[in-house]
Design a protein around this motif. Structure first.
Motif, PDB file in Angstrom:
ATOM      1  N   ASN A 109       0.852  -1.179   0.000  1.00 15.36           N
ATOM      2  CA  ASN A 109       0.000   0.000   0.000  1.00 15.36           C
ATOM      3  C   ASN A 109       0.893   1.235   0.000  1.00 15.36           C
ATOM      4  OD1 ASN A 109      -1.583   2.259   0.921  1.00 15.36           O
ATOM      5  ND2 ASN A 109      -3.144   0.813   1.602  1.00 15.36           N
ATOM      6  N   PRO A 110       0.778   2.119  -1.003  1.00 14.12           N
ATOM      7  CA  PRO A 110       1.682   3.273  -1.070  1.00 14.12           C
ATOM      8  C   PRO A 110       1.486   4.262   0.077  1.00 14.12           C
ATOM      9  CG  PRO A 110      -0.057   3.473  -2.701  1.00 14.12           C
ATOM     10  CD  PRO A 110      -0.168   2.095  -2.136  1.00 14.12           C
ATOM     11  N   GLU A 111       0.314   4.219   0.724  1.00 15.60           N
ATOM     12  CA  GLU A 111       0.059   5.150   1.819  1.00 15.60           C
ATOM     13  C   GLU A 111       0.630   4.639   3.148  1.00 15.60           C
ATOM     14  OE1 GLU A 111      -1.234   8.078   1.372  1.00 15.60           O
ATOM     15  OE2 GLU A 111      -1.649   7.764  -0.767  1.00 15.60           O
ATOM     16  N   THR A 112       0.405   3.342   3.431  1.00  9.63           N
ATOM     17  CA  THR A 112       0.829   2.782   4.718  1.00  9.63           C
ATOM     18  C   THR A 112       2.111   1.975   4.622  1.00  9.63           C
ATOM     19  OG1 THR A 112      -0.454   0.751   4.398  1.00  9.63           O
ATOM     20  CG2 THR A 112      -1.597   2.635   5.385  1.00  9.63           C
ATOM     21  N   ASN A 113       2.539   1.631   3.378  1.00  7.63           N
ATOM     22  CA  ASN A 113       3.728   0.800   3.154  1.00  7.63           C
ATOM     23  C   ASN A 113       3.524  -0.636   3.632  1.00  7.63           C
ATOM     24  OD1 ASN A 113       5.975   1.458   1.679  1.00  7.63           O
ATOM     25  ND2 ASN A 113       7.331   1.557   3.435  1.00  7.63           N
ATOM     26  N   ALA A 114       2.268  -0.986   3.947  1.00  6.51           N
ATOM     27  CA  ALA A 114       1.974  -2.344   4.406  1.00  6.51           C
ATOM     28  C   ALA A 114       1.876  -3.292   3.211  1.00  6.51           C
ATOM     29  CB  ALA A 114       0.661  -2.351   5.190  1.00  6.51           C
ATOM     30  N   GLU A 115       2.392  -4.525   3.392  1.00  8.36           N
ATOM     31  CA  GLU A 115       2.317  -5.517   2.329  1.00  8.36           C
ATOM     32  C   GLU A 115       0.884  -6.033   2.194  1.00  8.36           C
ATOM     33  OE1 GLU A 115       4.160  -9.903   1.161  1.00  8.36           O
ATOM     34  OE2 GLU A 115       5.197  -8.624   2.630  1.00  8.36           O
ATOM     35  N   ILE A 116       0.425  -6.161   0.947  1.00  6.51           N
ATOM     36  CA  ILE A 116      -0.930  -6.615   0.664  1.00  6.51           C
ATOM     37  C   ILE A 116      -0.890  -8.055   0.163  1.00  6.51           C
ATOM     38  CG2 ILE A 116      -3.066  -6.144  -0.582  1.00  6.51           C
ATOM     39  CD1 ILE A 116      -2.163  -3.918   1.319  1.00  6.51           C
ATOM     40  N   PRO A 117      -1.568  -9.012   0.823  1.00  2.00           N
ATOM     41  CA  PRO A 117      -1.624 -10.395   0.332  1.00  2.00           C
ATOM     42  C   PRO A 117      -2.282 -10.439  -1.039  1.00  2.00           C
ATOM     43  CG  PRO A 117      -2.402 -10.250   2.596  1.00  2.00           C
ATOM     44  CD  PRO A 117      -2.289  -8.837   2.101  1.00  2.00           C
ATOM     45  N   ARG A 118      -1.815 -11.317  -1.892  1.00  7.98           N
ATOM     46  CA  ARG A 118      -2.335 -11.388  -3.252  1.00  7.98           C
ATOM     47  C   ARG A 118      -3.824 -11.710  -3.296  1.00  7.98           C
ATOM     48  NH1 ARG A 118       1.089 -10.696  -7.261  1.00  7.98           N
ATOM     49  NH2 ARG A 118       3.337 -10.850  -6.869  1.00  7.98           N
ATOM     50  N   GLU A 119      -4.329 -12.458  -2.308  1.00  8.21           N
ATOM     51  CA  GLU A 119      -5.752 -12.782  -2.318  1.00  8.21           C
ATOM     52  C   GLU A 119      -6.620 -11.558  -2.061  1.00  8.21           C
ATOM     53  OE1 GLU A 119      -3.991 -14.066   1.705  1.00  8.21           O
ATOM     54  OE2 GLU A 119      -3.491 -14.228  -0.432  1.00  8.21           O
ATOM     55  N   GLN A 120      -6.002 -10.475  -1.606  1.00  8.16           N
ATOM     56  CA  GLN A 120      -6.764  -9.249  -1.370  1.00  8.16           C
ATOM     57  C   GLN A 120      -6.623  -8.241  -2.512  1.00  8.16           C
ATOM     58  OE1 GLN A 120      -6.127  -7.442   2.457  1.00  8.16           O
ATOM     59  NE2 GLN A 120      -6.197  -9.386   3.561  1.00  8.16           N
ATOM     60  N   VAL A 121      -5.917  -8.632  -3.557  1.00 11.35           N
ATOM     61  CA  VAL A 121      -5.705  -7.738  -4.697  1.00 11.35           C
ATOM     62  C   VAL A 121      -6.878  -7.865  -5.666  1.00 11.35           C
ATOM     63  CG1 VAL A 121      -4.205  -7.218  -6.664  1.00 11.35           C
ATOM     64  CG2 VAL A 121      -3.208  -7.863  -4.458  1.00 11.35           C
ATOM     65  N   ARG A 122      -7.397  -6.739  -6.137  1.00 12.14           N
ATOM     66  CA  ARG A 122      -8.503  -6.707  -7.087  1.00 12.14           C
ATOM     67  C   ARG A 122      -8.095  -5.885  -8.304  1.00 12.14           C
ATOM     68  NH1 ARG A 122      -9.472 -10.053  -4.150  1.00 12.14           N
ATOM     69  NH2 ARG A 122     -11.302 -10.486  -2.866  1.00 12.14           N
ATOM     70  N   LYS A 123      -8.686  -6.203  -9.447  1.00  9.02           N
ATOM     71  CA  LYS A 123      -8.447  -5.436 -10.662  1.00  9.02           C
ATOM     72  C   LYS A 123      -9.540  -4.388 -10.802  1.00  9.02           C
ATOM     73  CE  LYS A 123      -6.203  -9.260 -13.107  1.00  9.02           C
ATOM     74  NZ  LYS A 123      -6.283 -10.198 -14.250  1.00  9.02           N
ATOM     75  N   GLY A 124      -9.146  -3.165 -11.096  1.00 12.15           N
ATOM     76  CA  GLY A 124     -10.122  -2.101 -11.249  1.00 12.15           C
ATOM     77  C   GLY A 124      -9.780  -1.192 -12.414  1.00 12.15           C
ATOM     78  N   TYR A 125     -10.807  -0.700 -13.102  1.00 12.63           N
ATOM     79  CA  TYR A 125     -10.617   0.228 -14.223  1.00 12.63           C
ATOM     80  C   TYR A 125     -11.144   1.587 -13.781  1.00 12.63           C
ATOM     81  CZ  TYR A 125     -10.620   2.147 -18.945  1.00 12.63           C
ATOM     82  OH  TYR A 125     -10.375   2.913 -20.054  1.00 12.63           O
ATOM     83  N   GLU A 126     -10.300   2.605 -13.863  1.00 11.40           N
ATOM     84  CA  GLU A 126     -10.673   3.938 -13.403  1.00 11.40           C
ATOM     85  C   GLU A 126     -11.515   4.639 -14.469  1.00 11.40           C
ATOM     86  OE1 GLU A 126      -8.544   7.563 -10.942  1.00 11.40           O
ATOM     87  OE2 GLU A 126      -7.406   6.578 -12.546  1.00 11.40           O
ATOM     88  N   VAL A 127     -12.794   4.868 -14.164  1.00  8.37           N
ATOM     89  CA  VAL A 127     -13.704   5.530 -15.103  1.00  8.37           C
ATOM     90  C   VAL A 127     -13.696   7.045 -14.911  1.00  8.37           C
ATOM     91  CG1 VAL A 127     -15.191   3.529 -15.425  1.00  8.37           C
ATOM     92  CG2 VAL A 127     -15.618   5.081 -13.511  1.00  8.37           C
TER      93      VAL A 127
END
Length: 264
Positions: free
Chosen positions: A50-68
């Motif tokens: 996470n660029p804000e907290t620098n905490a590592e994110i588990p891959r199972e919590q990663v989602r794909k999103g398209y910015e509209v």
């Protein structure tokens, strides 16, 4: 080293079908490096943080999103994307044949060789000869690894070559470039440009073009591996000419000097 087929399929021309094998016509020769930890000299892995907290994110919590719009995303799951993927097929469908000159170079992407699947196919070689004789290229479409491609089928050295084409939205036309400003070139500059073109007239020889950076890197690595300390030479940047006329004149004079040395 013999070429290895990367895929097998069939050329479909109406009711006709020609079994083929697909071979890559180019090879990536880029020098790749491993990322190592400085003191332990062990390979390290990259993690998602996470660029804000620098905490590592588990891959199972990663989602794909398209910015509209800014800060607003449409989330997509793997299942969503699977629904819009094209179905796999082994057919390379030829939809039409067009004059080769109609396909501009900017549309070409990556080349592949098509070889006959059985090693000797009269239909395959007859098609290659027909394309060469008629100066035509086939417009093809196919699906490979869940992606739809379009391409141009042409004859190359008695064999068939399939070159993937870019889609219309990927290609920019010259008309989309900024319009030129300032004065137009004069007759003297045009004549000097024509002289430069004539002075450099020659045949195209692919063997003349080598990746000099890659060769320098590999030579440097080889020397360091032997415990040597190779000296680095900084390549000087060329000074920009003050004007087009000065640049053309300097180029023509340089070419003349090189030709005189070659004769001497």
């Amino acid at each position: 080293m013999a070429a290895r087929a990367i895929w097998k399929g069939s050329l479909k021309l109406g009711t006709e079908s020609v079994p083929v094998k697909v071979y890559s016509a180019v090879e990536d020769r880029t020098v790749h490096f491993h990322v190592l930890e400085k003191t332990a000299m062990e390979r390290i892995k990259q993690h998602i943080v996470n660029p804000e907290t620098n905490a590592e994110i588990p891959r199972e919590q990663v989602r794909k999103g398209y910015e509209v719009e800014r800060g607003v995303y449409v989330l997509l799951t793997d299942e969503d994307l699977e629904k819009v993927q094209p179905r796999d097929s082994r057919d390379i469908e030829i939809t039409r044949f067009v004059p080769a000159a109609q396909i501009d170079q900017q549309w070409y992407d990556r080349p592949y060789y098509l070889g006959p699947d059985d090693g000797s196919s009269p239909s395959y070689f007859a098609l290659a000869e027909a394309l060469e004789h008629e100066k035509r290229e086939g417009v093809a479409r196919w699906v490979l690894r869940n992606k739809r491609y379009v391409g141009a089928l042409r004859s190359e050295g008695g064999y068939l070559m399939l070159i993937t084409l870019k889609y219309a939205e990927e290609v920019l036309t010259a008309g989309e470039l900024p319009r030129p400003t300032g004065r137009a070139h004069d007759a003297k500059e045009l004549k000097m440009a024509e002289q430069l073109v004539s002075a450099l007239e020659d045949d195209f020889r692919p063997e003349d073009f080598r990746d000099e950076y890659r060769q320098r890197v590999l030579k440097f690595i080889e020397a360091k591996a032997k415990g040597q300390k190779p000296a680095l030479r900084i390549v000087a940047r060329k000074q920009q000419a003050k004007s087009l006329a000065a640049s053309l004149a300097a180029s023509i004079n340089q070419i003349k000097r090189e030709k005189e040395k070659a004769v001497a």
